[in-house]
Scaffold this active site. Sequence first.
Site, mmCIF file in Angstrom:
data_model
loop_
_atom_site.group_PDB
_atom_site.id
_atom_site.type_symbol
_atom_site.label_atom_id
_atom_site.label_comp_id
_atom_site.label_asym_id
_atom_site.label_seq_id
_atom_site.Cartn_x
_atom_site.Cartn_y
_atom_site.Cartn_z
ATOM 1 N N LYS A 105 33.547 44.630 48.933
ATOM 2 C CA LYS A 105 34.569 43.888 48.207
ATOM 3 C C LYS A 105 35.713 44.837 47.856
ATOM 4 C CE LYS A 105 34.851 40.837 44.119
ATOM 5 N NZ LYS A 105 34.050 40.287 43.004
ATOM 6 N N SER A 186 34.129 35.503 42.574
ATOM 7 C CA SER A 186 35.266 36.178 43.173
ATOM 8 C C SER A 186 34.929 36.948 44.448
ATOM 9 C CB SER A 186 35.875 37.142 42.146
ATOM 10 O OG SER A 186 34.972 38.176 41.796
ATOM 11 N N SER A 210 30.258 35.768 40.078
ATOM 12 C CA SER A 210 31.052 36.210 41.222
ATOM 13 C C SER A 210 30.249 36.696 42.414
ATOM 14 C CB SER A 210 32.039 37.303 40.790
ATOM 15 O OG SER A 210 33.077 36.756 40.019
#
Length: 533
Positions: A105, A186, A210
């Site tokens: 990420k 996210s 997330s």
Amino acid sequence: MTRQLFARSVLAIALLASAPLCAQQHDDDAYASIAQLQQRMDAGNLSSKALTQDFLDRIQHTDRSGPNLRAVLETNPDALQIAGTLDKKRRKTRGPLYGIPVLLKDNIDTGDRERTTAGSLALAGAPASRDATVVAKLRKAGAVILGKTNLSEWASFRSNHSSSGWSGMGGQTKNPYALDRNPCGSSAGSGAAVAAGLATVAIGTETDGSIICPASMNGIVGIKPTLGLVSRAGIVPISHNQDTAGPMARDVADAAALLSVIAGSDPHDPATVEADKHATDYTKFLDPNGLKGKRIGVARELAGNEPNADRVLDAAIATMKAQGAIIVDPVQLPHLSELGAPEMTVLLYDFKHDINAYLATRTGLAAHTLADLIAFDTAHAAQEMPWFGQELFEQAEAKGPLTDQAYLDALAKAKRLAGPEGIDAALESQHLDALLAPSWGPAFMTDLVLGDHIVSGDPTIGGASQPAAMAGYPSITVPAGWAHGLPVGIVLFGAKWSEPTLISIAYGYEQHTHAWQPPKFLDTVGGKPVAPR
């Protein structure tokens, strides 16, 4: 059948089988497990460099054209060289991640030529000067850092009205099962990329939901570890009281292998002081009979919001009972409606403090404080705020120091209600090993104008991720079923440091359901596939 006709049939079958062989092999590698890939590499049928090239090609054809998932922000320009070097040094004695490409990420620092932006143009300057501890552990284990994934900008902590998976750096990530559906966030890019076979595994991060939500809506496994099991050093923060990195994979075994590598104490993160006492080889708990005798409580207050999710939950319960689990249904999870307010207070205070501390570690950027970020977004509103604003930034900037009594009271209340008086109380009331709920419903439509359309019941109750996120306790989501071609998951959560138990239960469930299926990249639910180019 005549000999001539038989010969023609054999020739036709041979041509049909040989024509797509290369593509089929690439698909097999793209969706293979870590163990399968290691077997192929040990046998000399595959190299890390070839596998890395396959993923890079797949990213080009699937992520940046064709379905255009926009799940990967950038690829590592040194990935092929790293993989080739690992091939030359390959030995029989090596860990499971050796030579395996991993996506990160894009809020995780890498001390290489890749940038770390959290999806924001404000951080699109010089790369970080050093690896995050998680990345250093991956490199030490021989993993290939393949690239950085798109995410909800600032990990969904800029506006309450944002679309998950959108960032100024990467645009809108798509769900590979239906491209007009949302991947949740996210860790949107990490979830979509693993589901689409753009990497074997990925690292996501979670403050509240997330990892769990994008893993569920992309039909994969996600583990949100106990707070402090995995170091946060070198990760763009929201809250030191809730943030953690965690594995995202297509099966429980791969997620467990990844967690085994990244777990452990780190002097750069005080929260990890006890991690080495608990970190272990989590693959030891991959028991196909892991459900037998386990006492699992159903948190019905976290269900009842979406009929497809409830249907999948009930089917999962039936499977668990059939495999010897003892199901207590329902179990009350106290204080659910009281968690939202103290959580938001804590996050706003923490974000101001933590992001300022993080930005102080970076050089060559356009912003050095939260106030700078707000000013940057205002100055670049056309690029950064075409769809939603930055009211959370502004609310955080207005908060005082972490010595404020309002903060201290909210933090104490949040931890107490979610942990000792929440999850712990529910587990102890029925002598339970874990709690169970739907992860989320099927993926909602992406809506840049209005933001996320998350189905919820009681507006005072957050998602199924909230109690474990606030308490700092572990949770794991596993694919469990389908709704109109969209994946639906279940989530298991439990006491602090209970990863071994959760992994055992999740693996036992997975081995009797095998719910995962590769995506078809449909343009919409029930629509037509969009072919990679």
